[in-house]
Write a protein that holds these residues in place. Sequence first.
Motif, short mmCIF file in Angstrom:
data_model
loop_
_atom_site.label_atom_id
_atom_site.label_comp_id
_atom_site.label_asym_id
_atom_site.label_seq_id
_atom_site.Cartn_x
_atom_site.Cartn_y
_atom_site.Cartn_z
N GLY A 1 0.78 -1.21 0.00
CA GLY A 1 0.00 0.00 0.00
C GLY A 1 0.82 1.27 0.00
N MET A 2 1.98 1.25 0.67
CA MET A 2 2.82 2.45 0.72
C MET A 2 3.37 2.80 -0.65
SD MET A 2 2.82 3.81 3.65
CE MET A 2 2.28 3.38 5.31
N GLU A 3 3.86 1.80 -1.36
CA GLU A 3 4.40 2.06 -2.69
C GLU A 3 3.30 2.49 -3.65
OE1 GLU A 3 7.33 0.12 -6.08
OE2 GLU A 3 6.68 -1.11 -4.40
N ALA A 4 2.14 1.85 -3.52
CA ALA A 4 1.01 2.25 -4.37
C ALA A 4 0.60 3.68 -4.08
CB ALA A 4 -0.17 1.30 -4.13
N ALA A 5 0.61 4.07 -2.81
CA ALA A 5 0.26 5.45 -2.45
C ALA A 5 1.22 6.43 -3.08
CB ALA A 5 0.26 5.59 -0.93
N ALA A 6 2.52 6.10 -3.06
CA ALA A 6 3.52 6.98 -3.67
C ALA A 6 3.29 7.10 -5.17
CB ALA A 6 4.92 6.44 -3.38
N CYS A 7 2.92 5.98 -5.81
CA CYS A 7 2.65 6.03 -7.24
C CYS A 7 1.40 6.86 -7.54
CB CYS A 7 2.46 4.61 -7.78
SG CYS A 7 3.95 3.62 -7.85
N LEU A 8 0.36 6.68 -6.76
CA LEU A 8 -0.88 7.42 -6.98
C LEU A 8 -0.68 8.91 -6.77
CD1 LEU A 8 -3.43 5.03 -5.25
CD2 LEU A 8 -3.27 5.52 -7.68
N ALA A 9 0.22 9.26 -5.84
CA ALA A 9 0.48 10.68 -5.59
C ALA A 9 1.10 11.37 -6.79
CB ALA A 9 1.38 10.83 -4.36
N ARG A 10 1.70 10.58 -7.69
CA ARG A 10 2.31 11.15 -8.90
C ARG A 10 1.29 11.37 -10.00
NH1 ARG A 10 7.92 10.73 -9.28
NH2 ARG A 10 8.91 9.65 -7.55
N SER A 11 0.06 10.92 -9.81
CA SER A 11 -0.97 11.10 -10.83
C SER A 11 -1.28 12.58 -11.00
CB SER A 11 -2.25 10.36 -10.43
OG SER A 11 -2.01 8.99 -10.21
N GLU A 12 -1.76 12.93 -12.18
CA GLU A 12 -2.12 14.33 -12.42
C GLU A 12 -3.28 14.75 -11.53
OE1 GLU A 12 -2.80 15.14 -16.49
OE2 GLU A 12 -0.78 14.56 -17.13
N GLN A 13 -4.19 13.83 -11.26
CA GLN A 13 -5.31 14.10 -10.36
C GLN A 13 -5.34 13.02 -9.28
OE1 GLN A 13 -8.61 14.28 -13.21
NE2 GLN A 13 -8.56 16.51 -13.02
N PRO A 14 -4.49 13.13 -8.27
CA PRO A 14 -4.38 12.07 -7.26
C PRO A 14 -5.63 11.95 -6.40
CG PRO A 14 -3.12 13.99 -6.60
CD PRO A 14 -3.56 14.24 -8.00
N PRO A 15 -6.04 10.72 -6.10
CA PRO A 15 -7.18 10.52 -5.21
C PRO A 15 -6.77 10.75 -3.75
CG PRO A 15 -6.24 8.42 -5.80
CD PRO A 15 -5.48 9.46 -6.58
N ALA A 16 -7.75 10.96 -2.90
CA ALA A 16 -7.48 10.99 -1.46
C ALA A 16 -7.21 9.57 -1.00
CB ALA A 16 -8.67 11.59 -0.72
N LEU A 17 -6.28 9.40 -0.07
CA LEU A 17 -5.89 8.07 0.41
C LEU A 17 -6.31 7.88 1.86
CD1 LEU A 17 -2.34 7.96 -1.16
CD2 LEU A 17 -4.16 6.34 -1.65
N ILE A 18 -7.01 6.78 2.09
CA ILE A 18 -7.38 6.40 3.45
C ILE A 18 -6.88 4.97 3.66
CG2 ILE A 18 -9.27 5.96 5.06
CD1 ILE A 18 -10.93 8.01 3.49
N PHE A 19 -5.92 4.81 4.56
CA PHE A 19 -5.40 3.47 4.82
C PHE A 19 -6.31 2.74 5.80
CE2 PHE A 19 -1.40 5.37 3.32
CZ PHE A 19 -1.02 4.38 2.42
N CYS A 20 -6.59 1.48 5.49
CA CYS A 20 -7.39 0.61 6.35
C CYS A 20 -6.55 -0.64 6.61
CB CYS A 20 -8.71 0.23 5.67
SG CYS A 20 -9.73 1.65 5.20
#
Length: 247
Positions: free
Chosen positions: A61-80
């Motif tokens: 999840g951490m690596e995926a979050a870092a990848c998603l943060a690079r998106s042009e329109q990043p989603p909000a992240l809620i870790f569960c």
Amino acid sequence: MRVLVCDDEQLARDRLVRLVDTMEGVEVVAEAANGREAVQAARRMQPDVVLMDIRMPDMDGMEAAACLARSEQPPALIFCTAYDEHALDAFRVRALDYLLKPVSRDDLSAALARARTLTRAQRAAVANELPQAQASQRRQHISARTHRGLELVPVEDVRYFLADQKYITVRHSGGEVLIDETLKDLEAEFGDLFVRVHRNALVALNYIEGMEQAPAGHHQLRLRGLEDTLVVSRRHVAGLRKVMLRL
């Protein structure tokens, strides 16, 4: 509000989907069983929020979050997650919230309400503040923005990194992509997997086939599976020979 649910356990995903289904104005638009699937699904579905587990196979999840943060329109992240020791790392990648399993409806509802107040522009502004090394551990994938969206290249498939002015060319088994990083940072992160052969080039140790002297007098490096060669600078020839003896 569009939600993507990512967890490697089907029962955990089912529970989160059921909770979301009880809330007005929120819908689950995709599910994923690991971080790689989450990044790919987010590229297709453009969710507003990702509910993300942390410990998952292939890409966590951490690596995926870092990848998603690079998106042009990043989603909000809620870790569960079932583990509380990752909370600090979660907020380092600008997670909106960190919920411990079993996630309660009230906690999830409150977290989604906070996510609703953030616009995509605000999330993009936060993502742009992230340092180059966003994940708390060494990445297993290199993320790059291309005309197809966000692409993930496994580090084990990378043949070399080649600097050219502002960007780095990542040559891999399927072609090449451009990333906005520095060789210095890449060398610090992957120094045991790659070797510097020139001031502008890092080469994967696993793909080195041999070094030879070109007719022009300089040395060049042959890489397994590639027809093109890379120039080895004089200052790196001796060190590279020592490295190759250990391969």
